[in-house]
Design an enzyme around this catalytic site. Structure first.
Site, mmCIF file in Angstrom:
data_model
loop_
_atom_site.group_PDB
_atom_site.id
_atom_site.type_symbol
_atom_site.label_atom_id
_atom_site.label_comp_id
_atom_site.label_asym_id
_atom_site.label_seq_id
_atom_site.Cartn_x
_atom_site.Cartn_y
_atom_site.Cartn_z
ATOM 1 N N HIS A 138 -4.289 1.322 7.940
ATOM 2 C CA HIS A 138 -3.089 1.711 7.792
ATOM 3 C C HIS A 138 -3.131 2.967 6.838
ATOM 4 O O HIS A 138 -2.512 4.011 7.067
ATOM 5 C CB HIS A 138 -1.838 0.685 7.388
ATOM 6 C CG HIS A 138 -0.665 1.106 7.258
ATOM 7 N ND1 HIS A 138 0.439 0.675 8.287
ATOM 8 C CD2 HIS A 138 0.084 2.076 6.632
ATOM 9 C CE1 HIS A 138 1.571 1.279 8.124
ATOM 10 N NE2 HIS A 138 1.486 2.002 6.830
ATOM 11 N N GLU A 139 -3.533 2.527 5.460
ATOM 12 C CA GLU A 139 -3.520 3.607 4.161
ATOM 13 C C GLU A 139 -4.533 4.891 4.630
ATOM 14 O O GLU A 139 -4.384 6.004 4.616
ATOM 15 C CB GLU A 139 -3.892 2.889 3.207
ATOM 16 C CG GLU A 139 -2.693 2.015 2.762
ATOM 17 C CD GLU A 139 -1.282 2.328 2.863
ATOM 18 O OE1 GLU A 139 -1.033 3.530 2.685
ATOM 19 O OE2 GLU A 139 -0.358 1.632 3.296
ATOM 20 N N GLY B 171 0.627 -1.102 -0.043
ATOM 21 C CA GLY B 171 0.012 0.000 0.161
ATOM 22 C C GLY B 171 0.929 1.348 0.139
ATOM 23 O O GLY B 171 1.986 1.300 0.518
ATOM 24 N N HIS C 230 -2.752 6.921 6.923
ATOM 25 C CA HIS C 230 -1.779 7.921 6.275
ATOM 26 C C HIS C 230 -2.574 9.236 5.748
ATOM 27 O O HIS C 230 -2.106 10.335 5.875
ATOM 28 C CB HIS C 230 -1.162 7.309 5.055
ATOM 29 C CG HIS C 230 0.082 6.567 5.481
ATOM 30 N ND1 HIS C 230 1.153 7.138 6.089
ATOM 31 C CD2 HIS C 230 0.431 5.236 5.268
ATOM 32 C CE1 HIS C 230 1.976 6.158 6.238
ATOM 33 N NE2 HIS C 230 1.629 5.160 5.759
ATOM 34 N N CYS D 188 5.971 -0.045 7.763
ATOM 35 C CA CYS D 188 5.650 0.933 6.624
ATOM 36 C C CYS D 188 6.866 1.704 6.008
ATOM 37 O O CYS D 188 7.792 1.534 6.397
ATOM 38 C CB CYS D 188 4.997 2.230 7.636
ATOM 39 S SG CYS D 188 4.713 3.859 6.559
ATOM 40 N N LEU D 189 6.678 1.799 4.588
ATOM 41 C CA LEU D 189 7.439 2.246 3.688
ATOM 42 C C LEU D 189 8.347 3.482 4.145
ATOM 43 O O LEU D 189 9.399 3.981 3.843
ATOM 44 C CB LEU D 189 7.235 2.376 2.444
ATOM 45 C CG LEU D 189 6.772 1.305 1.561
ATOM 46 C CD1 LEU D 189 6.210 1.500 0.341
ATOM 47 C CD2 LEU D 189 7.767 -0.047 1.459
ATOM 48 N N GLN E 42 3.095 9.896 1.478
ATOM 49 C CA GLN E 42 4.465 9.130 1.349
ATOM 50 C C GLN E 42 5.160 9.374 0.214
ATOM 51 O O GLN E 42 6.412 9.177 -0.027
ATOM 52 C CB GLN E 42 3.996 7.487 1.452
ATOM 53 C CG GLN E 42 3.512 7.038 2.850
ATOM 54 C CD GLN E 42 3.268 5.724 2.706
ATOM 55 O OE1 GLN E 42 2.309 5.097 2.268
ATOM 56 N NE2 GLN E 42 4.033 4.963 3.287
HETATM 57 NI NI NI Z 1 2.517 3.133 5.733
#
Ligand code: NI
Length: 163
Positions: A130-131, A46, A134, A88-89, A51
């Site tokens: 999670h997304e 995701g 964000h 998370c990236l 991000q």
């Molecule tokens: Ni993330």
């Protein structure tokens, strides 16, 4: 199509409430393509607009057979509980155990602006939550108790210094 640079903790945009997506045009479609490409390149499931440095309520995901674009996402229903690893990236994929609902129903607009609802369970539900977080300026580490959050940040900083 292009791979965008991934914004990392503690960049400010990651903590800001995203602005609504208002234009559903070719530019948005191209942005979503870039987001998918960036996500696959980073081997994520995701990716949300903050991000890649954009203060926008938008995410893409491809997780457990659910591939979608979500603009102006909202979680309209949750059920149950699951405890599992999450990363998370934007925090270097440092894993941490997070408790979340087992099921989640997402309401969002697709790239054409059509509203839809989609239900998911397990890992994909975790991705919805999670997304969507964000898009609301919230990182997964904010779900952790302070000591564990500090440990994740410390490990992320250490790994970052090796890159
Ligand atoms: Ni993330």
């Amino acid at each position: 199509m292009a791979i965008r640079k991934i914004t990392e903790y503690p960049e400010e945009v990651l903590g800001q409430m995203g602005k609504p997506v208002e234009k559903f045009d070719a530019e948005l479609e191209a942005l979503c393509e870039d987001m998918f490409e960036t996500m696959y390149d980073a081997e994520g499931v995701g990716l949300a607009a903050p991000q890649i440095g954009l203060n926008l309520r938008l995410f893409v995901m491809d997780c457990d057979g659910i591939k979608l674009i979500a603009a102006n996402p909202e979680i309209v229903h949750t059920e149950g509980e699951q405890t599992g690893q999450e990363g998370c990236l934007s925090v270097g994929k440092v894993p941490a155990v997070v408790t979340r609902p087992m099921k989640a129903r997402l309401r969002a607009q697709d790239a054409k602006g059509e509203w839809f609802e989609k239900e998911a369970e397990g890992y994909a539900a975790r991705a919805f939550l999670h997304e969507t977080d964000h898009c609301n300026g919230k990182l997964f580490i904010e779900h952790l108790p302070k000591m564990r959050r500090d440990m994740v940040v410390k490990r992320f900083r250490k790994e970052k210094s090796w890159r």
